[in-house]
Design a protein around this motif. Structure first.
Motif, mmCIF file in Angstrom:
data_model
loop_
_atom_site.group_PDB
_atom_site.id
_atom_site.type_symbol
_atom_site.label_atom_id
_atom_site.label_comp_id
_atom_site.label_asym_id
_atom_site.label_seq_id
_atom_site.Cartn_x
_atom_site.Cartn_y
_atom_site.Cartn_z
ATOM 1 N N LEU A 29 0.991 -1.247 -0.084
ATOM 2 C CA LEU A 29 0.168 -0.037 -0.085
ATOM 3 C C LEU A 29 0.939 1.241 0.006
ATOM 4 C CD1 LEU A 29 -2.793 -1.060 2.650
ATOM 5 C CD2 LEU A 29 -3.059 -1.161 -0.040
ATOM 6 N N SER A 36 -2.736 -1.097 -7.809
ATOM 7 C CA SER A 36 -3.535 -0.244 -6.755
ATOM 8 C C SER A 36 -4.863 -0.847 -7.071
ATOM 9 C CB SER A 36 -3.430 1.301 -6.969
ATOM 10 O OG SER A 36 -3.737 1.678 -8.524
ATOM 11 N N SER A 39 -9.964 1.784 -2.423
ATOM 12 C CA SER A 39 -9.905 1.605 -0.894
ATOM 13 C C SER A 39 -11.129 0.474 -0.600
ATOM 14 C CB SER A 39 -10.146 2.844 -0.160
ATOM 15 O OG SER A 39 -8.964 3.825 -0.396
ATOM 16 N N ILE A 42 -9.997 -3.001 -1.110
ATOM 17 C CA ILE A 42 -9.140 -3.458 -0.320
ATOM 18 C C ILE A 42 -9.871 -3.736 0.926
ATOM 19 C CG2 ILE A 42 -7.057 -2.558 1.072
ATOM 20 C CD1 ILE A 42 -6.442 -0.734 -1.398
ATOM 21 N N ARG A 43 -10.740 -2.868 1.454
ATOM 22 C CA ARG A 43 -11.172 -3.379 2.620
ATOM 23 C C ARG A 43 -12.122 -4.609 2.519
ATOM 24 N NH1 ARG A 43 -11.662 2.315 3.230
ATOM 25 N NH2 ARG A 43 -13.778 2.459 2.268
ATOM 26 N N SER A 63 -1.045 4.323 3.505
ATOM 27 C CA SER A 63 -2.111 4.503 3.834
ATOM 28 C C SER A 63 -2.547 2.906 4.690
ATOM 29 C CB SER A 63 -3.242 4.721 3.153
ATOM 30 O OG SER A 63 -3.167 3.913 1.902
ATOM 31 N N LEU A 67 -6.235 2.618 6.608
ATOM 32 C CA LEU A 67 -7.199 1.614 5.870
ATOM 33 C C LEU A 67 -7.483 0.281 6.968
ATOM 34 C CD1 LEU A 67 -5.796 1.320 2.215
ATOM 35 C CD2 LEU A 67 -8.179 1.983 2.682
ATOM 36 N N GLN A 70 -9.820 1.869 9.340
ATOM 37 C CA GLN A 70 -11.147 1.908 8.938
ATOM 38 C C GLN A 70 -12.016 0.618 8.785
ATOM 39 O OE1 GLN A 70 -10.430 3.952 5.066
ATOM 40 N NE2 GLN A 70 -10.535 5.822 6.053
#
Length: 341
Positions: A29, A36, A39, A42-43, A63, A67, A70
């Motif tokens: 990241l 890439s 987000s 990714i989560r 990040s 991340l 979150q």
């Protein structure tokens, strides 16, 4: 905090936590050079890993902390995630209580938590013994409830031994260092120190940026500066060619690992390479670089849990490694972490 309501995977104890032996490394990241993804995607991938039992996430670059924070905040109460981060001191720093506490507070805010699960400490300049002062402050903050576990990152054998002796039993629980079939430096001193102080290694580079995989079996030697290589691959290819051996010997190693995998139900080269590292008693977990939202290796990684290497398997691997310069890298490069200093 982190072991309920997930699939059963191979685990180990780190302080009060029961954790999987495969962790999700989030260093990709830090740069788009690894690829890439949005987000949200990714989560979503993080949740898939948690649901499969791989609920430990590590690293602070880019990040990653934000991340992860979150993601963890959005998890339902039935699911838990363990976050390991770092405080790295690269420049000359006076580690006053205020400076150390501010660094920890930044981690807490970025990860949206009241206590860091595992804080791994890196200090660049061994000539400046301020690392001990910093660690005493970190221990105080741990006792005050802001940190659950304290670990090191890229400390060598001598300084790991010094720190563990100075701080006393049980304060330092881990050291994150590079360890693989290519980089065997932890076998020359670090392993003994870990067993002496009950410290577990959290290893990265175990797959050499993906070179220890079926993808590279039978392939010609790549150009070190080819645009298709990731930053990790350039780093590990340089080590393979300039410190460990050459591409032909590396192909012999891949062929050997492929044959071993075939004897174990088609286990991948990556599976065998990971199992070899995990089978050392001073290793707690392997950090697998995870390009969340881009590549998914969960199904393949799960095979590591049930893979058991035989004496014959290990002998075959040793016969290849004996032809390399691996055992001399602790001198040619230096002990664990020396390449960063």
């Amino acid at each position: 905090m982190a072991s309920e309501g997930v699939a059963t995977v191979e685990s180990f104890r780190l302080g009060p936590f029961t954790l999987p032996r495969l962790w999700n490394g989030l260093w990709q990241l830090s740069s788009n050079a690894w690829g890439s993804a949005p987000s949200a995607k990714i989560r979503q991938e993080m949740l898939v890993h948690v649901e499969q039992g791989y609920f430990a996430f590590a690293d602070h670059y880019g990040s990653a902390e934000v991340l992860f924070g979150q993601f963890r905040q959005a998890l339902p109460p039935t699911k838990k995630a363990f976050g390991a981060t770092k405080w790295c001191v690269f420049r000359k720093t006076d580690p006053t209580r205020q400076v150390v506490e501010a660094a920890v507070q930044e981690r807490l805010e970025r990860m949206q938590c009241e206590r860091v699960d595992l804080l791994q400490f890196h200090w660049q300049d061994y000539g400046d013994r301020g690392y001990l002062t910093a660690l005493y402050h970190l221990r105080d903050l741990q006792q005050e409830g802001k940190i659950s576990l304290l670990g090191l990152c890229n400390f060598d054998s001598a300084h790991t031994d010094e720190i563990c002796t100075e701080l006393g039993p049980g304060v330092i629980v881990s050291n994150q260092v590079q360890f693989s079939l290519i980089d065997v430096r932890p076998l020359h001193g670090m392993g003994h120190v870990c067993l002496k102080h009950d410290v577990k290694l959290l290893t990265y580079g175990t797959l050499c940026g993906g070179f220890l995989s079926d993808k590279w079996l039978g392939q010609p030697e790549p150009d070190l500066y080819h645009g298709s290589l990731t930053p990790s691959q350039r780093k590990y290819l340089d080590m393979i060619l300039k410190a460990w051996g050459d591409w032909n010997l590396f192909q012999t190693l891949l062929s050997t690992l492929r044959s071993i995998g075939d004897r174990h139900g088609g286990a991948s080269i990556a599976n065998v390479a990971t199992r070899w590292v995990l089978d050392h008693p001073f290793v707690g977990a392997v950090l697998i670089g995870t390009r969340m939202g881009i590549v998914d290796h969960i199904a393949d990684n799960r095979k590591v849990d049930n893979l058991r290497l035989s004496r014959d398997d290990l002998l075959e691997i040793d016969q290849v490694l004996a032809q390399s310069n691996g055992a001399r890298m602790v001198v040619s490069i230096g002990d664990c972490g020396a390449e960063y200093r």
